[in-house]
Design a protein around this motif. Structure first.
Motif, short mmCIF file in Angstrom:
data_model
loop_
_atom_site.label_atom_id
_atom_site.label_comp_id
_atom_site.label_asym_id
_atom_site.label_seq_id
_atom_site.Cartn_x
_atom_site.Cartn_y
_atom_site.Cartn_z
N ARG A 181 1.02 -1.07 0.20
CA ARG A 181 -0.27 -0.01 0.30
C ARG A 181 0.94 1.18 0.10
O ARG A 181 2.52 1.28 0.63
CB ARG A 181 -1.04 0.20 0.96
N SER A 182 0.41 2.10 -0.64
CA SER A 182 1.45 3.32 -0.71
C SER A 182 0.70 4.23 0.47
O SER A 182 -0.23 3.68 1.80
CB SER A 182 0.55 4.05 -1.31
N ARG A 183 1.51 5.01 1.49
CA ARG A 183 1.91 5.88 2.37
C ARG A 183 0.01 6.51 2.86
O ARG A 183 0.44 5.83 4.07
CB ARG A 183 2.77 6.42 2.78
N GLY A 184 0.14 7.45 2.12
CA GLY A 184 -0.85 7.44 2.05
C GLY A 184 -2.31 7.00 2.49
O GLY A 184 -3.25 6.81 3.18
N GLU A 185 -2.42 5.44 1.28
CA GLU A 185 -3.32 4.59 2.02
C GLU A 185 -2.80 4.02 3.29
O GLU A 185 -4.49 3.93 4.14
CB GLU A 185 -3.34 4.05 0.84
N ALA A 186 -2.14 3.85 3.72
CA ALA A 186 -1.76 3.10 4.90
C ALA A 186 -2.67 3.93 6.11
O ALA A 186 -2.74 3.43 7.10
CB ALA A 186 -0.47 3.16 5.15
N PHE A 187 -1.59 5.10 5.92
CA PHE A 187 -1.60 6.22 7.12
C PHE A 187 -3.49 6.64 7.05
O PHE A 187 -4.36 6.13 8.30
CB PHE A 187 -1.54 7.64 6.39
N TRP A 188 -4.15 6.46 5.87
CA TRP A 188 -5.71 6.52 6.97
C TRP A 188 -6.50 5.54 6.99
O TRP A 188 -7.37 5.27 7.49
CB TRP A 188 -6.48 7.13 5.31
N ASP A 189 -5.95 4.69 6.58
CA ASP A 189 -6.86 3.32 6.73
C ASP A 189 -6.43 3.40 8.24
O ASP A 189 -7.00 2.37 8.52
CB ASP A 189 -5.86 2.11 5.89
N SER A 190 -5.24 3.50 8.84
CA SER A 190 -5.00 3.74 10.19
C SER A 190 -5.88 4.60 10.92
O SER A 190 -6.63 4.20 12.12
CB SER A 190 -3.70 3.66 10.36
N VAL A 191 -6.08 5.10 10.31
CA VAL A 191 -6.60 6.24 10.90
C VAL A 191 -8.13 6.22 11.03
O VAL A 191 -8.97 6.21 12.03
CB VAL A 191 -6.62 8.54 10.34
N ARG A 192 -8.44 5.19 10.35
CA ARG A 192 -9.86 5.27 9.94
C ARG A 192 -10.25 3.81 11.34
O ARG A 192 -11.16 3.66 11.64
CB ARG A 192 -10.52 4.31 8.89
N HIS A 193 -9.57 3.10 11.13
CA HIS A 193 -9.75 1.65 12.45
C HIS A 193 -9.75 2.51 13.90
O HIS A 193 -9.67 2.03 14.61
CB HIS A 193 -7.90 0.73 12.26
N ASP A 194 -8.44 2.94 14.04
CA ASP A 194 -7.73 3.84 15.37
C ASP A 194 -9.46 4.41 16.03
O ASP A 194 -9.63 4.20 16.64
CB ASP A 194 -6.44 4.47 15.44
N VAL A 195 -9.52 5.93 15.19
CA VAL A 195 -10.93 6.03 15.29
C VAL A 195 -11.80 5.46 15.91
O VAL A 195 -12.95 5.44 16.58
CB VAL A 195 -11.02 7.00 13.75
#
Length: 339
Positions: A206-220
């Motif tokens: 995954r790109s860094r942007g995809e990994a970032f937003w995936d992490s944000v959505r999961h953690d929120v």
């Protein structure tokens, strides 16, 4: 219904095609289901209104909303920063920044948590990445415990939650850092290589942007759910549990400390929000609430599951109980000195 058919002989009629019964059934069923769902609310709107207007419910909703509204901005900010740390800061940075001697790397890694914000949900995978990149396990474990407890967002949230007790911020910082370093040194002294399973590298490309937003959505979603659970428990304790019971538990120093330590493990609240839950438990002493704030970011139900999944069940079964004991004893001693 019948109509004249221009192509048919004079005087003949044709019947309009009717929709098959199955095309009308689902709409009727869905309408009936919606009506059945709304019927209790319509029929019971009087009792529901009276129940919501009861003093106990008013008190419950006041505490619940206050905890959630105060904690939510810190939780979201913490999730954003922890996701950025996990995705954009390479693990090799930590390996280069830490001293080569494990005994010195432990306190340095513990202090790194003070300048690198991250919740406990992010600290476990970051610690796993550190071990995978060759960082001494004792230093990685010190960072795992300290980062969720002593970072600037958590300390700021603690100061906001306890405006009349600024010493709570220093007490939380000192006790949490001491526990993290003690556990790191304890692992260096007694830990065995076969107790710690090397974490596997993440799968997928995954790109860094995809990994970032995936992490944000999961953690929120993940941390937000535990925040709601914690606010519900705090509001219930405040509004429903008889005051005599809470005062009885809070009146015994040892019982109060153990009660809030166990509550911190069970509630599994995100560290960016736990200070507001602790502040709402005003029946308990500051020492007991300090124990709640130190235990929660270091060992709770979700952390145990994450540690077992990252480093192995054998590691978690040894590491979690030792962490719990130190996370109770150290802040209890600090609180006894301060208060």
């Amino acid at each position: 219904m019948t109509t004249l058919d221009p192509a048919a002989p004079p005087g003949t009629r044709r019947r309009d095609p009717q929709p098959p019964p199955e095309s009308r059934g689902p709409r009727l069923d869905s309408s009936l289901g919606l009506a059945l769902l709304l019927l209790p609310a319509v029929v019971l709107q009087g009792p529901i209104r009276r129940a919501l207007g009861a003093p106990v419910m008013q008190s419950w909703m006041t505490v619940f909303v206050a905890v959630v509204v105060q904690a939510l901005p810190f939780l979201v900010l913490g999730v954003l920063l922890s996701a950025a740390l996990a995705v954009f800061v390479p693990p090799s940075f930590f390996a280069r920044a830490l001293p080569s001697r494990p005994a010195l790397a432990v306190p340095v890694a513990g202090m790194a948590g003070a300048v690198l914000p991250g919740c406990e949900c992010a600290s476990v995978p970051v610690a796993g990445a550190l071990v995978r990149r060759g960082v001494a396990p004792s230093a990685a474990l010190a960072f795992l415990l300290s980062a969720p407890a002593v970072n600037p967002i958590v300390l700021t949230a603690t100061a906001v939650a306890f405006p009349g007790h600024p010493e709570m911020v220093a007490a939380r910082f000192g006790a949490s850092l001491l526990v993290a370093c003690a556990m790191g040194w304890l692992w260096q002294r007694l830990g065995r290589a076969d107790w710690l399973r090397p974490p596997r590298p993440p799968a997928g490309d995954r790109s860094r942007g995809e990994a970032f937003w995936d992490s944000v959505r999961h953690d929120v979603v993940h941390a937000g759910g535990f925040l709601v659970l914690g606010a519900t428990a705090a509001a219930t304790l405040k509004a429903v549990v008889p005051a005599g019971w809470l005062e009885g538990a809070a009146g015994e120093p040892a019982a109060a400390v153990l009660a809030l330590a166990v509550l911190a493990v069970l509630l599994s609240i995100c560290s960016e929000a736990d200070a507001f839950v602790a502040a709402s438990l005003s029946q308990f002493s500051l020492t007991a609430r300090l124990v709640f704030l130190v235990v929660g970011p270091m060992i709770d139900l979700k952390l145990f599951a994450m540690q077992a999944g990252t480093f192995g069940r054998g590691f978690a079964l040894r590491f979690a109980p030792a962490t719990f004991v130190l996370a109770v004893v150290v802040p209890a001693a600090v609180g006894t000195v301060l208060w």
